[in-house]
Design a protein around this motif. Structure first.
Motif, mmCIF file in Angstrom:
data_model
loop_
_atom_site.group_PDB
_atom_site.id
_atom_site.type_symbol
_atom_site.label_atom_id
_atom_site.label_comp_id
_atom_site.label_asym_id
_atom_site.label_seq_id
_atom_site.Cartn_x
_atom_site.Cartn_y
_atom_site.Cartn_z
ATOM 1 N N LYS A 99 2.134 -41.063 -7.511
ATOM 2 C CA LYS A 99 3.373 -41.835 -7.493
ATOM 3 C C LYS A 99 4.074 -41.698 -8.844
ATOM 4 N N PHE A 100 5.403 -41.509 -8.786
ATOM 5 C CA PHE A 100 6.192 -41.358 -10.005
ATOM 6 C C PHE A 100 7.475 -42.175 -9.912
ATOM 7 N N PHE A 101 7.997 -42.503 -11.083
ATOM 8 C CA PHE A 101 9.332 -43.091 -11.167
ATOM 9 C C PHE A 101 10.296 -42.000 -11.612
ATOM 10 N N ALA A 102 11.333 -41.742 -10.787
ATOM 11 C CA ALA A 102 12.366 -40.763 -11.145
ATOM 12 C C ALA A 102 13.335 -41.452 -12.100
ATOM 13 N N SER A 103 13.186 -41.176 -13.394
ATOM 14 C CA SER A 103 13.856 -41.965 -14.431
ATOM 15 C C SER A 103 15.369 -41.776 -14.485
ATOM 16 N N GLY A 104 15.850 -40.592 -14.057
ATOM 17 C CA GLY A 104 17.275 -40.300 -14.217
ATOM 18 C C GLY A 104 17.623 -39.855 -15.624
ATOM 19 N N ASP A 105 16.611 -39.759 -16.502
ATOM 20 C CA ASP A 105 16.818 -39.286 -17.873
ATOM 21 C C ASP A 105 16.586 -37.778 -17.931
ATOM 22 N N ILE A 106 17.516 -37.060 -18.543
ATOM 23 C CA ILE A 106 17.369 -35.621 -18.727
ATOM 24 C C ILE A 106 16.672 -35.384 -20.066
ATOM 25 N N VAL A 107 15.551 -34.667 -20.029
ATOM 26 C CA VAL A 107 14.750 -34.427 -21.230
ATOM 27 C C VAL A 107 14.333 -32.961 -21.285
ATOM 28 N N THR A 108 13.811 -32.555 -22.441
ATOM 29 C CA THR A 108 13.140 -31.257 -22.556
ATOM 30 C C THR A 108 11.791 -31.478 -23.224
ATOM 31 N N LEU A 109 10.870 -30.593 -22.934
ATOM 32 C CA LEU A 109 9.549 -30.603 -23.561
ATOM 33 C C LEU A 109 9.506 -29.479 -24.583
ATOM 34 N N ASP A 110 9.117 -29.790 -25.836
ATOM 35 C CA ASP A 110 9.021 -28.720 -26.820
ATOM 36 C C ASP A 110 7.616 -28.125 -26.809
ATOM 37 N N PHE A 111 7.407 -27.116 -27.640
ATOM 38 C CA PHE A 111 6.140 -26.386 -27.596
ATOM 39 C C PHE A 111 5.016 -27.110 -28.344
ATOM 40 N N LYS A 112 5.332 -28.279 -28.929
ATOM 41 C CA LYS A 112 4.302 -29.110 -29.557
ATOM 42 C C LYS A 112 3.898 -30.270 -28.655
ATOM 43 N N GLY A 113 4.491 -30.318 -27.455
ATOM 44 C CA GLY A 113 4.143 -31.370 -26.508
ATOM 45 C C GLY A 113 4.981 -32.623 -26.620
ATOM 46 N N ASN A 114 6.031 -32.600 -27.463
ATOM 47 C CA ASN A 114 6.917 -33.755 -27.600
ATOM 48 C C ASN A 114 8.090 -33.643 -26.629
ATOM 49 N N LYS A 121 21.211 -38.539 -16.278
ATOM 50 C CA LYS A 121 21.593 -37.679 -15.160
ATOM 51 C C LYS A 121 22.856 -38.181 -14.475
ATOM 52 N N ASP A 122 22.970 -39.510 -14.320
ATOM 53 C CA ASP A 122 24.099 -40.062 -13.572
ATOM 54 C C ASP A 122 25.398 -40.065 -14.367
ATOM 55 N N SER A 123 25.339 -39.696 -15.658
ATOM 56 C CA SER A 123 26.580 -39.639 -16.436
ATOM 57 C C SER A 123 27.032 -38.202 -16.651
ATOM 58 N N GLN A 124 26.343 -37.260 -16.006
ATOM 59 C CA GLN A 124 26.714 -35.857 -16.138
ATOM 60 C C GLN A 124 27.808 -35.499 -15.146
ATOM 61 N N VAL A 125 28.707 -34.650 -15.580
ATOM 62 C CA VAL A 125 29.761 -34.160 -14.697
ATOM 63 C C VAL A 125 30.131 -32.756 -15.155
ATOM 64 N N LYS A 126 30.455 -31.891 -14.203
ATOM 65 C CA LYS A 126 30.825 -30.520 -14.550
ATOM 66 C C LYS A 126 32.338 -30.384 -14.509
ATOM 67 N N ILE A 127 32.914 -30.019 -15.653
ATOM 68 C CA ILE A 127 34.363 -29.896 -15.784
ATOM 69 C C ILE A 127 34.685 -28.575 -16.458
ATOM 70 N N ARG A 128 35.553 -27.780 -15.824
ATOM 71 C CA ARG A 128 35.994 -26.488 -16.381
ATOM 72 C C ARG A 128 34.820 -25.579 -16.724
ATOM 73 N N GLY A 129 33.765 -25.662 -15.903
ATOM 74 C CA GLY A 129 32.604 -24.811 -16.119
ATOM 75 C C GLY A 129 31.597 -25.370 -17.102
ATOM 76 N N PHE A 130 31.907 -26.512 -17.744
ATOM 77 C CA PHE A 130 31.004 -27.121 -18.713
ATOM 78 C C PHE A 130 30.363 -28.367 -18.108
ATOM 79 N N ARG A 131 29.042 -28.504 -18.263
ATOM 80 C CA ARG A 131 28.369 -29.728 -17.843
ATOM 81 C C ARG A 131 28.323 -30.666 -19.046
ATOM 82 N N ILE A 132 28.954 -31.829 -18.908
ATOM 83 C CA ILE A 132 29.070 -32.743 -20.038
ATOM 84 C C ILE A 132 28.551 -34.126 -19.668
#
Length: 594
Positions: A99-114, A121-132
């Motif tokens: 079981k997981f909670f889908a947080s809606g937060d966009i993150v990245t994992l670095d190579f040190k595990g952080n 996610k809900d504040s993202q919008v694609k405008i003129r080819g740019f996702r902002i």
């Protein structure tokens, strides 16, 4: 100074407040902008996974939604079964259904595990080819003096692209115009993130919980918009011609000659089409660099009318203002300096930036045929403009090779070069001086390694990107073996455009790109008494023989610094990577020895 130890803790309410932790070190504070300090690693009995839109696991470096699992999970939302089923999901990971909670937060994992928080996610919008991220715009508006409440919302426009509107409630005795708000935002954010409309309200619509009711924010209309910039109609013959071209290229119905090309939906590809159409209808050939300082119909029309008095220069101003030592950036093989337009908006306001565009881009002067000639010509224009004797040069890809040759020639002439920036540039050196058998053997081995790398890369990329990856590789094969009418140009000059877009490139630009690639094919790199900084894209999309130093270590005799930057070869200057890249570059420039 206020505490002996500082921690950054992260976690939504749905996972019992805290889910990860990061102890802040001196290195975090002094070597990173505050917004890029990580949220650390999961606490004991918590699990984090980064997934794409189809909930497939993503590797390190790829942004995606954060799934949170473990003992801290709530049972769900009380009395709201629908939302519970939407946010609390079951996912089979490594053979175990969890079981997981889908947080809606966009993150990245670095190579040190952080893990690094990027945006919602809900504040993202694609405008003129740019996702902002709309929250970035809201954060900027919050800094304006006199603003009491604010909200930003995107709207779809029938038959056209999405547009952004900002809503503002002012404090008592404070007053602002739309133009003043846009000017303030432009100091912190790139042009494509500036709202099309600024709407001033007496009060915000609220939900029963006293939060801003974004669904009921009114769509902008002339009745709502106050303090707007007055629209100037087209008057001259040239303005009327360019206004019609403008609307055809942007697929909009713009009536004013004082509206900005990039704020109206323009980008580097559309800019190329705009310049081509202007030449077709007026007979005047303008360089793309004109759009650095002339972004309205009114200003472009003035340039067209004065064209006969224009003198062609390779050196153009990307950002004139500032007292810091200038940075000179050299064009890549695609010739497009507009790629660096984002740096103008995101780097320190005191940092001047100049670009070197290719000789021959005006369609009149003859293209330079060797890298050495290009470097010598660009140096002569810099020396004519800047008598300081200390210079900083940089370039992306092919432009990085020219920048290196310029640094070499500058040094041999007795000048000081205190920064050589190689933006994902590989030390490609011609093998034409090798015997024919060795040349073919080396090329054959390289092709085999490239194929093996592509196969490995296919299995490592996210599931959602595999189809696009296959299409790109098949197009590459088609370019090499396809029908000459469609692929001859792109086979020689891989600019990553569609067939329709390639046809719209003027013949003189195609000729110039071909000349650049021939110059690269014939260039033999030699060691130089310089220090270089390699800005290496984190994501590798093509095979490189030396992944650590990109081949530069044996040539840069004074040493090499390697800095990893977000994105891949084609997306380093695209959002959201552009902001972090600009921060990293500015810090490196600020450490220069003058």
């Amino acid at each position: 100074s206020k505490c002996s130890t500082l921690y950054n803790v992260y976690g939504p309410t749905e996972t019992t407040i805290w889910s990860s932790i990061k102890k802040i070190t001196d290195e975090d504070i002094h070597h990173q902008a505050p917004e890029y300090i990580s949220i650390g690693k999961p606490l004991h009995n918590n699990t984090f996974y980064v997934v794409d839109e189809n909930f497939n696991l993503l590797p390190a470096g790829i942004p995606g939604q954060l799934l949170i699992g473990g003992d801290g999970l709530a049972a769900g939302y009380y009395g709201d079964e629908k939302l519970t089923n939407e946010k609390f999901i079951y996912k089979n990971i490594f053979g175990k259904n969890q079981k997981f909670f889908a947080s809606g937060d966009i993150v990245t994992l670095d190579f040190k595990g952080n893990f690094h928080f990027k945006e919602r996610k809900d504040s993202q919008v694609k405008i003129r080819g740019f996702r902002i991220d709309l929250s970035e715009i809201e954060e900027t508006i919050s800094k304006i003096e006199g603003v009491k409440e604010y909200a930003v919302k995107s709207f779809p426009e029938a038959g056209q692209e999405v547009f952004i509107a900002a809503y503002i409630v002012m404090k008592a005795n404070f007053k602002l115009s739309e133009n003043e708000v846009k000017t303030f935002i432009s100091k912190f954010l790139p042009s494509y993130m500036i709202p099309s409309y600024i709407v001033f309200l007496e009060k915000m619509p609220l939900t029963p919980n006293n939060k801003i009711d974004r669904k009921n924010l009114p769509k902008p209309s002339k009745d709502l918009i106050t303090g707007s910039t007055q629209v100037k109609p087209a008057v001259t013959k040239t303005e009327k011609i360019i206004l019609e071209i403008w609307n055809n290229v942007l697929k909009r119905n713009i009536s004013g000659v004082n509206q900005d090309f990039f704020e109206s939906g323009g980008n580097s590809i559309l800019a190329m089409k705009l310049i081509s159409e202007i030449e077709t209808h007026t007979g005047v050939r303008l360089p793309l660099s004109i759009l650095f300082e002339n972004t309205t119909i009114e200003k472009i029309s003035e340039v067209v009318d004065k064209e006969k008095s224009l003198s062609w220069k390779s050196l153009v101003a990307i950002k004139k203002t500032g007292n810091k030592q200038p940075l000179y950036i050299i064009h890549g093989a695609g010739l497009n300096l507009l790629l660096f337009n984002t740096l103008k908006d995101l780097m320190n306001e005191d940092q001047p930036i100049y670009g070197l565009q290719a000789s021959g881009l005006d369609g009149k002067t003859e293209p330079l045929k060797t890298v050495e000639e290009m470097a010598s010509h660009y140096i002569s224009e810099i020396l004519e403009f800047d008598k300081s004797g200390v210079y900083s040069v940089a370039g992306v890809s092919f432009g990085g090779i020219i920048a290196y040759e310029m640094a070499k020639q500058f040094t041999e002439m007795g000048y000081k070069v205190n920064f050589v920036g190689l933006f994902d540039a590989v030390a490609y050196s011609s093998n034409k001086n090798l015997p024919r058998f060795k040349r073919f053997l080396k090329t054959g081995i390289l092709v085999i390694k490239q194929i093996l790398f592509a196969i490995v890369n296919f299995f490592e990329i996210p599931m959602g990107m595999k189809k696009q990856f296959i299409i790109k590789k098949l197009k590459g094969i088609a370019r090499r073996f396809g029908h000459k009418q469609y692929y001859e140009f792109e086979r020689r000059v891989d600019v990553g455009l569609e067939k329709k877009e390639i046809k719209e490139i003027p013949d003189y630009m195609k000729k110039l790109m071909e000349t650049n690639y021939k110059a690269l094919d014939n260039y033999i790199i030699s060691p130089a008494d310089v220090h270089v900084t390699l800005f290496k894209a984190k994501l590798k999309t093509f095979y490189i023989e030396d992944f650590k130093f990109f081949g530069w270590k044996k040539f840069a005799l004074k040493g090499i610094d390697v800095i990893e930057v977000p994105g891949d070869h084609n997306t380093t200057f695209a959002p959201p990577n552009d902001k972090l890249f600009a921060d990293i570059l500015q810090k490196k420039l600020d450490s220069r020895e003058i």
